[in-house]
Design a protein around this motif. Sequence first.
Motif, short mmCIF file in Angstrom:
data_model
loop_
_atom_site.label_atom_id
_atom_site.label_comp_id
_atom_site.label_asym_id
_atom_site.label_seq_id
_atom_site.Cartn_x
_atom_site.Cartn_y
_atom_site.Cartn_z
N THR A 137 0.81 -1.23 0.00
CA THR A 137 0.00 0.00 0.00
C THR A 137 0.84 1.27 0.00
O THR A 137 0.30 2.35 0.16
N TYR A 176 -2.48 0.36 -16.80
CA TYR A 176 -2.60 0.61 -15.37
C TYR A 176 -3.16 -0.64 -14.70
O TYR A 176 -4.32 -0.98 -14.85
N THR A 179 -2.91 -1.19 -8.68
CA THR A 179 -3.89 -0.23 -8.17
C THR A 179 -3.61 0.25 -6.75
O THR A 179 -4.47 0.83 -6.11
N GLU A 180 -2.37 0.03 -6.27
CA GLU A 180 -2.02 0.58 -4.96
C GLU A 180 -1.77 2.08 -5.03
O GLU A 180 -1.75 2.77 -4.02
N ASP A 182 -2.34 5.85 -7.63
CA ASP A 182 -3.15 6.42 -8.69
C ASP A 182 -2.50 6.18 -10.05
O ASP A 182 -1.28 6.01 -10.15
N ASN A 195 -10.26 -0.84 -13.06
CA ASN A 195 -9.10 -0.79 -12.17
C ASN A 195 -9.11 0.46 -11.31
O ASN A 195 -8.63 0.45 -10.18
N ARG A 199 -8.92 0.77 -7.23
CA ARG A 199 -8.06 1.72 -6.53
C ARG A 199 -8.87 2.49 -5.48
O ARG A 199 -8.43 2.67 -4.35
N LYS A 203 -8.26 3.07 -1.54
CA LYS A 203 -7.69 4.41 -1.35
C LYS A 203 -8.33 5.14 -0.18
O LYS A 203 -7.65 5.86 0.57
N GLU A 526 -12.71 9.27 -10.68
CA GLU A 526 -12.95 8.10 -9.86
C GLU A 526 -14.43 7.70 -9.80
O GLU A 526 -14.74 6.52 -9.71
#
Length: 763
Positions: A137, A176, A179-180, A182, A195, A199, A203, A526
């Motif tokens: 993370t 991409y 997804t840890e 942006d 994806n 994230r 997040k 997002e």
Amino acid sequence: MFRSNPVLRLAGRCSCGKSGYNTIGRSSINFITHSSAPRQASGKDSLSMSGFADDGAVTWVEATNSLTDPSLKLQPEGSENPHYFCACDKREYLGVNAQRILGVTAVSQEVASVTGLTDEFKPNFHTFYKSRVADSTDNLPKWDTVPQGTISGGSEVFKKDVLPPTAVRGPEPLVYEFTEVDPPLNHFTKVSHENVSKRVQSKYRSSSVTPSIPNSDQKRDVIVLGGGHNGLVTAAYLAKAGLKVTVLERRHCLGGAAVTEEVVPGFKFSRASYLAGLLRPQIIKDLDLERHGLKFLPRNPSSFTPVREPNQPYLLLGDDAELNRKSIAQFSERDAEAFEEYEAFLGEVRDVIQPLLDSHPPDFTGGKIKNITQDLTTIKDLIRVGFKNKSVLTPFYELFTGSASHLLTRWFDSEILKTTLATDAVIGALVSPSAAGSAYVLLHHVMGEAAGKKGVWAYVQGGMGQISESIARSAREHGAELITDVAVSRIITEKSTATGVELADGTTMFADTIISACSPHHTFLELMPGYEEKHGEIEYPKGFIDHIRHTQQGCGAFKINCAVKELPKFNCYPHEGNEAGPMHMGTIHFESRMEEIEFAYREASMGMPATRPVIEMTIPSSVDKTISPPGQHVVQLFVQFAPYDLDPKVGNWANPSFKKAFVDRCFSIVDEFAPNFSSSIIGYDALSPLDLEQIFGLPKGNIFHGALTLQQLGYARPVPGWSNHRTPIKNLYLGASGTHPGGGVMGAPGRNCARVVLADLGK
């Protein structure tokens, strides 16, 4: 740049002290491996390792080789490389000779003791195989490792022991997938909304409570996404106008960054925002907030700059002009005379820009009559205040384009006064006071208005959450529905028109109007498939998404809320007892030289938390007796120049030890001025830029939803051509700090958005 050190060594020993390794020279790569063989061998989910391309650089000391002694059954399944273990019964993992596969011999840092330049050995990327079992993370780059002696970074292949192209990041991928973090800011990485949704799930910290939404299948007039103070203001105005309004808030409490939370039992922290003064007077009046519990507690004195040594002059400023003059005169008689004139000048400039805060920037390109009427009113007010304050119009231009350092040096001589005032120029901004355009933020010093007094900043009785709570009470009184513990996963559109929202649990809700009181980044990138200018039926104007993606988010804010058993005792201002004195009432600054701010900025601009960050201390319990137990206090530290984007060789905010080390650094700086501070702490709540993003939804921890730089203000906020709260998606509006006039607990974006919506509805 690192110094030359030919005897740089990394040495490791197992806990028994018998087995281990010695190395000589620089490592070729330093990484965190998640590969199956080291996981099996060490029994850990991941392992920090250093790899040496020169096999002779590593010497194993009384270590067991898994291949030469197969009876011990230490060889990881599927691996053909020799792995090394402690020879004692503990069989601690020491490393692996991976010259055949990766071109390096890798040693475990878990048993290492480092002599020399420890930064040389800090991991700066992760390695995974395709079948990785868990992700990390932090914000370090993630690479897939592939056999046959190569390391693949996605967009290109790197030979065996070649380092990443920069110390900050690895190569950016074509797709991409990791997804840890942006998606990268480029024009070639393909980003899927699927994806991005993954994230978002990791997040932000969402509530674990299952929400109860009455009549979720009934259509509303308006749905507001986000229950921050701006979203609540919008909801209150629209509900007051007779609309059926529902507010959806992800967290367990309303208020966004303007909240009061009891993190340490018995102590009420204004957890994020900490001072009031920007809330527009018209909002207080229109929503009758004082009747709903809002009470400002003005501070006097309002500013204290201590020095380290006892019996030395300090700077104390407040409402009393004579007190200010005497305090400043200790350092410069000339500055004492100039200060009152300086404040009067900023006050006149403040009056000039006031009309711009209560409306979106005037727009005569079309629209409804009510919009044009609002624009004409704004223009009329600007002409009136401009004529009244015409003497400052030319200096006004300089203030908005020059540097704070240049302006302050022209006004004043003493370093301590210039530095105290310059801190206002870097609040919530990753900027140097010598940078062009930093001067206008000095207006922060006089923009406050509380309890009917201009230029005043205040505490709020009960903490900053009482601002949000008073707005929420007004909204509920007018019929608004306010729901917490609800995470919205996407905005539903049909033929480029916003029609509703989908919640994280799959529930859908519909309304005629959707208002996002979230950041533009969260709204378009997002909650919508915004990484392409055209997606299905949605087609954004050319350049719109690029502006959203590349909004400058630099902020560098770090907040520490402390519960203390006694007040700070400053060396330079002796004070007996535990009752608050004048030095405790206002904002306390720990910088007295301009170069301290400059040095802090330079480090932060290179991806390092400042060695001596800029710290503002406030002690709201010195005025508000309702937020802490008797005799004890709440101390807030707002810390500047702790960048979100860190050089991975320095560390990352997801590492608790790294974060604690920075907190301890801040405490030690305060101790230089008040030696009892650290020992007085009962408990604290530390919020890094990463925490500010995860908890409050602030993009990259930016307290304003986007830097308040000149190119991101007025007609360019959030995107040129879209400064009036409308968006390219019909019936979707923006109404938070990422829109004009910007951030702070002001409420103006929420009120202005409500006025635009009502005008579009013909109300």
